[in-house]
Scaffold this motif. Structure first.
Motif, PDB file in Angstrom:
ATOM      1  N   HIS A  85     -10.291 -37.506  15.521  1.00  0.00           N
ATOM      2  CA  HIS A  85      -9.666 -38.009  16.896  1.00  0.00           C
ATOM      3  C   HIS A  85     -10.307 -39.047  17.484  1.00  0.00           C
ATOM      4  O   HIS A  85      -9.736 -39.512  18.519  1.00  0.00           O
ATOM      5  N   THR A 102      -8.615 -41.349  20.008  1.00  0.00           N
ATOM      6  CA  THR A 102      -8.809 -41.149  21.395  1.00  0.00           C
ATOM      7  C   THR A 102      -9.090 -42.461  22.092  1.00  0.00           C
ATOM      8  O   THR A 102      -8.955 -42.799  22.957  1.00  0.00           O
ATOM      9  N   THR A 154      -8.390 -31.134  17.650  1.00  0.00           N
ATOM     10  CA  THR A 154      -8.528 -32.466  17.988  1.00  0.00           C
ATOM     11  C   THR A 154      -8.093 -33.342  16.892  1.00  0.00           C
ATOM     12  O   THR A 154      -7.181 -34.482  16.962  1.00  0.00           O
ATOM     13  N   ALA A 172      -4.760 -35.480  16.033  1.00  0.00           N
ATOM     14  CA  ALA A 172      -4.752 -36.870  15.839  1.00  0.00           C
ATOM     15  C   ALA A 172      -4.272 -37.454  14.645  1.00  0.00           C
ATOM     16  O   ALA A 172      -3.374 -38.436  14.687  1.00  0.00           O
ATOM     17  N   ASP A 222      -1.285 -41.305  22.716  1.00  0.00           N
ATOM     18  CA  ASP A 222      -1.945 -41.011  21.676  1.00  0.00           C
ATOM     19  C   ASP A 222      -1.704 -41.768  20.173  1.00  0.00           C
ATOM     20  O   ASP A 222      -2.430 -41.643  19.151  1.00  0.00           O
ATOM     21  N   VAL A 225      -4.694 -34.953  22.828  1.00  0.00           N
ATOM     22  CA  VAL A 225      -5.856 -35.109  21.853  1.00  0.00           C
ATOM     23  C   VAL A 225      -7.089 -34.967  22.677  1.00  0.00           C
ATOM     24  O   VAL A 225      -8.175 -34.523  22.649  1.00  0.00           O
TER      25      VAL A 225
END
Length: 588
Positions: free
Chosen positions: A57, A61, A133, A137, A321, A409
């Motif tokens: 993630h 992120t 997460t 992702a 994302d 996320v």
């Protein structure tokens, strides 16, 4: 994705499953399966800390937050930077505990089997959100590469996430921590590749699109980067229009990470508990996490390059994302060299190196602090290992469900960051203060659960601190500060008016935590027995003699190590600022 990409991805998946199968026969006891027999040296501990601490993630992120907030968005992952020096101290705690789970620590320190079970429930919920997460992702990364968002009329994530979960289960269930650590070594290399591979190709893409490919080299890509991206996007502490990460919010997130990280359940393994000795624990945890911080620099620069190259992209505008996935497709796919498949394998590596460790830690908690504690105390070592192989399924299935239900996320990550506050104050205070007791801990946890989790769900508009004229980031920062401070104040206050735990239990616990670990198991057992026979043998080391505080005077190795770590932190900040500044006016 072309044929070379799929071949690259298939080769990676086959490799890690083979490692899991080969490691399977080595696990005879719980210590073997859950902690690898505490046999790992500096190299494997380093890549274990790096692999378990680096989730899939995080590049996604950082790509998103740099896109929306400029360079200041790097703090969505770099918030851990100034926590890293503390690891030089905490690594020793986990090794000296000599436990298989952090739940065991709560059982021992507070004489409460129920606290061990409660910690197990917390760990499962925490990792369901944390792992979700990573699953989210990778699914968001895959969509731009696959070129379609639905399969048979259903969102593609409903196919991708179960496939990812099944792969983690196969090699995590088979191989135990030994398999996880060896794959961490391989996957660590892939994560480093993931962190930097887009930079040179991205700079070349900028030159090809906006410069003169016949004359300009990669250095011109940095100049074009600054020409294409507004100057305020290069600020480390103040993004465009204040962004999502003003300084107060960065400080609050860092403090939240510092307070909560110590009760992340996997730290009993990757935080030093599986190392041969204390030096291996320290060096592995600190070096592994500093490698991650360097990778964060690569993610931030990649985010800026994507911003310059893909501004106005409708896919990213609809869902930020997807920055990493769209950038990989636009930059790497045209080369048709299997680099997109390599990127996908790298992102899988980041997820699986973390997921396997988390799954095993939760399995250990369920086996030791629930199954053996309440249902089958006489279970053999082999039986406990067999149960542990399958209890990880609960975690992976739960994480998959959370990933399928949530779509953001970073929001999933922030939720996972807050959950550890339930156990953070009991851990920190109990580590060094004799007065902290079981009753006060339960009441403090109930207070935190109601104030910070139950009430916000029941009354969505309610928050502990509500300043309508302040920005959203400022209100969030103040909320996090309240979340950090109040449990500590409540626990300390309650501990003064509730009964202490037994003196014999406290003496045994604190003398154990002061007994240096011997790398030879037999010698270590002998040293522990000597300490138990004389619980006062280390009282001369106490910083506050005669008090209930059990702080010991720091050794020179402690002080110098922490100072060096802080120096490295500032070097990493300097590296990031320098790289982001290449190509700006005055640096051409």
């Amino acid at each position: 994705m072309g044929v070379p990409d799929y071949l690259m991805l298939a080769a990676y998946l086959v490799l890690i499953i083979v490692i899991g199968i080969r490691a399977m026969g080595r696990n005879k006891t719980q210590a073997d399966f859950f902690l690898g027999g505490r046999s790992f040296g500096k190299l494997l501990q380093t890549f274990a800390a790096f692999g378990a601490g680096t989730g899939a993630h995080e590049p996604v992120t950082v790509g998103r937050t740099v896109w929306t907030s400029g360079l200041s968005g790097v703090w969505s992952a770099l918030l851990w930077l100034f926590i890293t020096p503390i690891y030089w101290i905490t690594a020793i705690w986990y090794r000296r505990m000599r436990h298989l789970t952090l739940g065991d620590w709560f059982v021992e320190r507070y004489e409460s089997r129920a606290l061990g079970a409660a910690f197990t429930v917390y760990a499962l919920v925490f990792y369901m959100f944390f792992l979700s997460t990573m699953l989210s992702a990778i699914a968001k990364f895959a969509v731009p590469l696959l070129g379609y968002e639905t399969l048979l009329g259903v969102d593609i994530k409903f196919a991708l996430i179960p496939i990812l979960a099944a792969t983690v289960i196969i090699y995590g269930v088979l191989g135990g921590l030994t398999a996880a650590y060896w794959t961490d070594l391989i996957q660590g290399v892939l994560i480093i590749v993931l962190s930097f591979i887009l930079i040179p190709f991205g700079l070349r893409a900028l030159v090809d699109k906006y410069g003169d490919p016949a004359k300009d080299g990669l250095g011109a890509g940095f100049r074009i980067l600054h020409e294409r991206v507004s100057a305020d996007y290069f600020s480390l502490f103040q993004g465009p229009s204040a962004g999502e990460f003003p300084l107060l919010y960065i400080v609050s997130l860092t403090l939240l990470g510092l307070v909560g990280i110590v009760v992340h359940p996997h730290f009993i393994a990757t935080g030093g508990g599986s190392a041969k000795g204390e030096n291996e624990a320290r060096i592995g945890l600190v070096v592994g996490n500093f490698i991650k911080r360097l990778c964060t620099v690569g993610w931030a620069i990649t985010g800026l390059i994507a911003l310059a190259l893909l501004a106005g992209n409708l896919e990213i505008a609809a869902d930020p994302d997807r920055v990493w996935g769209v950038a990989s497709r636009e930059i790497l796919a045209p080369l048709n060299l299997g680099l997109v498949g390599l990127m996908y394998a790298c992102l899988l590596a980041a997820m699986m190196s973390s997921a396997s460790a988390y799954m095993l830690v939760c399995s250990a908690l369920v086996v030791r602090n629930v199954y053996a504690a309440y249902f089958n105390p006489a279970a053999s070592e082999q039986h406990c290992v067999a149960v542990g192989r399958w209890t990880g399924l609960v975690l992976i299935v739960g994480a998959s469900l959370v990933a399928l239900l949530y779509a953001n996320v970073f929001d999933q990550f922030k939720t996972a960051m807050e959950i550890p506050i339930l156990f953070a104050a009991p851990f920190w205070i109990g580590l060094y203060w004799r007065r902290a007791n079981t009753t006060a801990v339960w009441l403090t946890m109930l207070f935190s659960l109601m104030l910070f989790f139950a009430l916000p769900m029941l009354l969505p508009a309610w928050m502990p601190i509500d300043l309508p004229n302040a920005s959203k980031a400022t209100r969030e920062a103040l909320r996090l500060l309240a979340m950090l401070l109040l449990p500590f104040l409540v626990l300390i206050g309650l501990s003064w008016i509730t009964p202490r735990n037994r003196a014999e239990t406290l003496d045994r616990y604190y003398v154990k935590m002061k007994t240096i670990v011997d790398r030879d198991p037999a010698a270590d057992r002998a040293a522990l027995e000597a300490s138990y026979q004389n619980p006062k043998r280390f009282d001369h080391l106490k910083l506050f003699p005669g008090s209930d505080w059990e702080f010991c005077r720091p050794r020179w190795g402690d002080i110098i190590g922490v100072l060096i770590c802080f120096a490295v932190c500032f070097l990493i900040i300097g590296l990031l600022v320098w790289l982001a500044g290449i190509g700006s006016v005055g640096k051409l």
